[in-house]
Scaffold this active site. Structure first.
Site, PDB file in Angstrom:
ATOM      1  N   ASP A   1       0.825  -1.204   0.000  1.00 30.28           N
ATOM      2  CA  ASP A   1       0.000   0.000   0.000  1.00 30.28           C
ATOM      3  C   ASP A   1       0.863   1.259   0.000  1.00 30.28           C
ATOM      4  O   ASP A   1       1.853   1.344   0.740  1.00 30.28           O
ATOM      5  CB  ASP A   1      -0.899   0.001   1.245  1.00 30.28           C
ATOM      6  CG  ASP A   1      -1.708   1.270   1.383  1.00 30.28           C
ATOM      7  OD1 ASP A   1      -2.734   1.396   0.685  1.00 30.28           O
ATOM      8  OD2 ASP A   1      -1.310   2.142   2.184  1.00 30.28           O
TER       9      ASP A   1
ATOM     10  N   TYR B   1       2.367  10.214   0.069  1.00 26.82           N
ATOM     11  CA  TYR B   1       3.416   9.692   0.948  1.00 26.82           C
ATOM     12  C   TYR B   1       4.784  10.138   0.417  1.00 26.82           C
ATOM     13  O   TYR B   1       5.179   9.790  -0.700  1.00 26.82           O
ATOM     14  CB  TYR B   1       3.375   8.171   1.010  1.00 26.82           C
ATOM     15  CG  TYR B   1       2.164   7.582   1.708  1.00 26.82           C
ATOM     16  CD1 TYR B   1       1.257   8.387   2.406  1.00 26.82           C
ATOM     17  CD2 TYR B   1       1.924   6.212   1.688  1.00 26.82           C
ATOM     18  CE1 TYR B   1       0.157   7.847   3.043  1.00 26.82           C
ATOM     19  CE2 TYR B   1       0.822   5.653   2.322  1.00 26.82           C
ATOM     20  CZ  TYR B   1      -0.059   6.476   2.989  1.00 26.82           C
ATOM     21  OH  TYR B   1      -1.146   5.932   3.618  1.00 26.82           O
TER      22      TYR B   1
ATOM     23  N   SER C   1     -10.800   6.222   2.328  1.00 20.25           N
ATOM     24  CA  SER C   1      -9.949   6.207   3.510  1.00 20.25           C
ATOM     25  C   SER C   1     -10.339   7.352   4.435  1.00 20.25           C
ATOM     26  O   SER C   1     -10.356   8.512   4.018  1.00 20.25           O
ATOM     27  CB  SER C   1      -8.475   6.339   3.118  1.00 20.25           C
ATOM     28  OG  SER C   1      -7.639   6.318   4.267  1.00 20.25           O
TER      29      SER C   1
ATOM     30  N   GLN D   1     -10.230   2.375   4.331  1.00 25.30           N
ATOM     31  CA  GLN D   1      -8.964   2.257   5.049  1.00 25.30           C
ATOM     32  C   GLN D   1      -8.969   3.226   6.228  1.00 25.30           C
ATOM     33  O   GLN D   1      -8.543   4.378   6.110  1.00 25.30           O
ATOM     34  CB  GLN D   1      -7.779   2.546   4.129  1.00 25.30           C
ATOM     35  CG  GLN D   1      -6.442   2.223   4.761  1.00 25.30           C
ATOM     36  CD  GLN D   1      -5.297   2.358   3.771  1.00 25.30           C
ATOM     37  OE1 GLN D   1      -4.353   3.106   4.011  1.00 25.30           O
ATOM     38  NE2 GLN D   1      -5.364   1.641   2.653  1.00 25.30           N
TER      39      GLN D   1
ATOM     40  N   SER E   1      -2.275   1.795  10.793  1.00 29.26           N
ATOM     41  CA  SER E   1      -1.823   2.131  12.145  1.00 29.26           C
ATOM     42  C   SER E   1      -2.328   1.150  13.199  1.00 29.26           C
ATOM     43  O   SER E   1      -2.845   1.561  14.236  1.00 29.26           O
ATOM     44  CB  SER E   1      -2.261   3.555  12.513  1.00 29.26           C
ATOM     45  OG  SER E   1      -1.537   4.034  13.617  1.00 29.26           O
ATOM     46  N   PRO E   2      -2.175  -0.158  12.981  1.00 33.08           N
ATOM     47  CA  PRO E   2      -2.616  -1.131  13.993  1.00 33.08           C
ATOM     48  C   PRO E   2      -1.839  -1.017  15.299  1.00 33.08           C
ATOM     49  O   PRO E   2      -2.316  -1.474  16.344  1.00 33.08           O
ATOM     50  CB  PRO E   2      -2.385  -2.483  13.316  1.00 33.08           C
ATOM     51  CG  PRO E   2      -1.325  -2.225  12.303  1.00 33.08           C
ATOM     52  CD  PRO E   2      -1.571  -0.838  11.818  1.00 33.08           C
TER      53      PRO E   2
ATOM     54  N   GLU F   1       8.692 -10.027  12.628  1.00 37.96           N
ATOM     55  CA  GLU F   1       7.991  -9.926  13.913  1.00 37.96           C
ATOM     56  C   GLU F   1       6.489  -9.760  13.691  1.00 37.96           C
ATOM     57  O   GLU F   1       5.670 -10.390  14.370  1.00 37.96           O
ATOM     58  CB  GLU F   1       8.548  -8.745  14.700  1.00 37.96           C
ATOM     59  CG  GLU F   1       7.949  -8.578  16.090  1.00 37.96           C
ATOM     60  CD  GLU F   1       8.595  -7.424  16.834  1.00 37.96           C
ATOM     61  OE1 GLU F   1       7.870  -6.447  17.138  1.00 37.96           O
ATOM     62  OE2 GLU F   1       9.813  -7.495  17.107  1.00 37.96           O
ATOM     63  N   ASN F   2       6.131  -8.922  12.726  1.00 36.01           N
ATOM     64  CA  ASN F   2       4.711  -8.709  12.446  1.00 36.01           C
ATOM     65  C   ASN F   2       4.027  -9.978  11.953  1.00 36.01           C
ATOM     66  O   ASN F   2       2.859 -10.221  12.270  1.00 36.01           O
ATOM     67  CB  ASN F   2       4.548  -7.600  11.399  1.00 36.01           C
ATOM     68  CG  ASN F   2       4.942  -6.228  11.925  1.00 36.01           C
ATOM     69  OD1 ASN F   2       4.935  -5.995  13.132  1.00 36.01           O
ATOM     70  ND2 ASN F   2       5.295  -5.328  11.022  1.00 36.01           N
TER      71      ASN F   2
END
Length: 698
Positions: A58, A63, A165, A191, A221-222, A312-313
């Site tokens: 994404d 950005y 979004s 989103q 942004s979890p 890790e995610n």
């Protein structure tokens, strides 16, 4: 860093109700790629994600001023990944937000959507994207234009699906209404920000959209910009996002939060540490698994500045699948649930001025010719005379028919209820002095229109109804509002069904519980004339072969059914009950965000009801009669086309009873403002909608 052993297999989920599958964990470029993570670092993170089964990447035109798209496109080309194995998304809105000329390069106009898409594809070095998002709502561009433009991208092969979004549920629903109306594709996905600290929008505001439109979520942004990872419990590390004050969003967030609120957030997050230790994972993994446990989340967009963070995610897949939270919706704590339930069961309180006089002034400024539409309608008296005659004839013909026979009830429901509903609304018209120029003639004619209703009604209706206009939504003045007692005891399917069946009685009794208007000579005339006619029909005229007791029963039953489960009775609820989703932000009175509180209907039942369905138009211009309201709508079309509306009064009744999101509490209320018409024992409060007499009467 090579891929560690023992990482779980990626899970793939359908995006909303589409056939497209996206990885449950995806990789995004917000605040990282093209920014503080260099090209080689970005390439390494994207390859690590791809090797772990991530297929969804994404980015957005805004950005890093487009650099995020560039570096992601370079990575795809560098590794030679097959295009059909990838799901690539970007977002349009902020185009030139970081440039010098933002004219036509920001927003959701057709021009920017088409040109912005071309530039994004050029930066990505791709022929199309799978998902294209409207990065923010554009309230300056007509929704129809935006919906058509995104469909153009799909029809020309530049995107496969479109979504939104950070839009409100109302805005998404409005986009779907236009798409359905135009035979186009509606927004498939949204989103939003979603994590343990930001839950309301996903868990409450969007709830009805999941079942109504099949909305899918690709949440961002979890970890709440890393806060939920626990890295800030002892301060702000130099290499963290919050230390990078050159990033405008982070600097703004840090400044807005303040020291005390920041510490409160950190204290709350620190409570997760023992839970994560018990599960045997890092806090970040726990937080990510938590959002994935919500069945409406298709993918959680993560950020990573190193392959180690990517790996890790990925562990959240195992944590989510191996826990009791697997594929369930996140459950609020008891305290949170109680707070949500309390707010859910309350009315929509607001401190904003009612919208109608404001819009009226704007329409007059744009279309001064509408003022020529004001004034009495001569046709009204002939229609009233015809309906009164019809009801009296039917009452006479049914004089010997059994009250309990199907014929009696069928005639009362089909002809009687429709006719008396027509007379209710004729009295509504007459109360605004729209049958004659003389106020006295209107008062007396309303008493004549009242005759088939069976009970004296017209004299009391006028002051209460005009107060409704002058004091729309004001608690203690507007008797059209349900009381707190009603909202509490009728908040169930059975309670709402009872209200819809007997609502005519509520509208008759409620005014006396709120405030009473003085009893004037008009009330006396209304009472004496009505009771005299009823007595003549029962005791005198039967001797001459006319009318009878059943005739009065027929008229009273017609009035009851007119305000019960009858198609035309839907207008009582459709006019001001809020069926649109109200966001938590708008629901907080302190934010002073206007909530739509009047709704129009443009269907065929207006033929029988003096165009009362054009209710926004009527409240904007109470001095315009029923025959000219459609012309008002046509002249000021741009003011009315975007307002929420109802398509069916029958469906209004059905949904009111069976939809748990709609009920007695769904009304906008004000604690201040308004005036009483005709006196009364309630003291008027500070005036907000300072209507003049001529503005609500012809």
């Amino acid at each position: 860093m090579s891929k560690p052993e023992g990482l779980p297999e990626m899970e793939y989920r359908f995006l909303g109700r589409s056939g497209l599958q996206v990885s449950a964990i995806s990789l995004g470029g917000w605040l990282t790629y093209g920014g503080h993570v260099d090209r080689e670092g970005t390439f390494a993170c994207m390859k690590a994600a791809y090797d772990c089964g991530v297929n969804f990447f994404d980015c957005a035109e805004g950005y890093a001023e487009g650099e995020s798209e560039k570096v992601m496109g370079e990575a795809i080309k560098k590794y030679g990944w097959k295009r059909n194995d990838l799901v690539i998304s970007t977002k349009l809105y902020w185009g030139a937000a970081f440039g010098t000329n933002t004219v036509n390069n920001v927003g959701l106009s057709r021009k920017h959507i088409i040109e912005g898409m071309e530039m994004s594809l050029e930066r990505l070095q791709l022929g199309y994207v799978d998902l294209i998002y409207a990065h923010r709502p554009d309230r300056q561009t007509p929704m129809e234009e935006t919906v058509r433009a995104f469909n153009h991208l799909i029809h020309t092969g530049k995107a496969l699906y479109w979504g939104t979004s950070e839009w409100s549920a109302d805005e998404i629903a409005q986009a779907w209404r236009y798409a359905d109306k135009l035979g186009l594709i509606g927004p498939l996905m949204e989103q939003p920000q979603y994590n343990m600290l930001e839950r309301t929008k996903v868990e409450t505001e969007y709830a009805h959209l999941y079942r109504e439109t099949g909305l899918g979520l690709t949440i961002f942004s979890p970890l709440k910009q890393g806060i939920l990872s626990g890295k800030y419990k002892d301060g702000i590390p130099d290499d963290s996002r919050f230390a990078q004050t050159q990033v405008e969003f982070i600097a703004g967030y840090w400044k807005q939060t303040g020291k005390e609120q920041w510490q409160a957030i950190i204290d709350k997050v620190n409570n997760l540490e023992p839970i994560a230790q018990k599960v045997g994972v890092k806090q970040s993994v726990l937080a990510l698994a938590w959002v994935l446990a919500n069945k409406n989340v298709s993918s959680a967009i993560t950020g990573a500045s190193s392959p180690a963070q990517v790996y890790e995610n990925i562990q959240a897949i195992t944590t989510m699948n191996g826990s009791a939270t697997k594929r369930r919706e996140a459950t609020p704590t008891p305290a949170e649930q109680e707070a949500m339930e309390t707010k859910y069961r309350d009315f929509f309180w607001t401190y904003t001025e009612e919208p109608h006089r404001t819009r009226r002034m704007a329409i007059i400024k744009a279309h001064p010719e509408v003022t020529k539409l004001c004034g009495p309608e001569p046709l009204t008296k002939y229609v009233v005379a015809g309906v009164v005659t019809l009801q009296l004839v039917l009452a006479h013909l049914l004089r010997d028919t059994s009250f309990w026979s199907w014929k009696f009830w069928a005639v009362a429901y089909v002809f009687g209820a429709t006719s008396n509903q027509n007379l209710f609304l004729a009295i509504h018209e007459i109360s605004h002095n729209l049958a004659f120029r003389s106020p006295l003639a209107n008062r007396l004619f309303a008493i004549y229109a009242n005759l088939p209703i069976g009970l004296p009604y017209s004299a009391s209706f006028r002051p209460y109804h005009l107060t409704h206009h002058k004091s729309l939504g004001v608690d203690g003045l507007d008797t059209d509002l349900p009381t707190a007692f009603e909202a509490f005891f009728l908040d169930s399917i059975l309670g709402k069904a009872f209200f819809c069946t007997f609502q005519i009685l509520f509208y008759a009794i409620r005014p006396m519980t709120v405030y009473r208007v003085p009893f004037t000579w008009v009330h006396w005339v209304n009472l004496i004339v009505q009771l005299s006619v009823d007595c003549l029909m029962i005791a005198v005229l039967p001797e001459y072969g006319y009318f009878g007791l059943n005739s009065v029963y027929y008229l009273l039953l017609s009035s009851f059914l007119a305000g019960s489960l009858h198609p035309t009775a839907g207008h009582f609820i459709a006019e001001h009950y809020v069926y649109e989703t109200v966001t938590p932000t708008a629901q907080d009175p302190a934010n002073q965000i206007p909530i739509p509180e009047t709704f129009s209907y443009y269907g065929p039942l207006n033929f029988f009801t003096y165009n009362v369905g054009l209710h926004n138009e009527h409240h904007d211009f109470p001095a315009i009669p029923w025959t000219r309201l459609p012309k008002l709508n046509a002249i000021a079309k741009e003011f009315y086309d975007e307002l929420p509306r109802h398509e069916s009064w029958v469906y209004v009744l059905w949904r009111f009873i069976f939809d748990e999101q709609v009920g007695m509490r769904c009304r906008v209320k004000r604690k201040n403002g308004g005036r009483v018409v005709g006196g009364g024992n309630t003291v008027a409060q500070a005036k907000q909608a300072d209507w003049k007499e001529g503005e609500i009467e012809a």
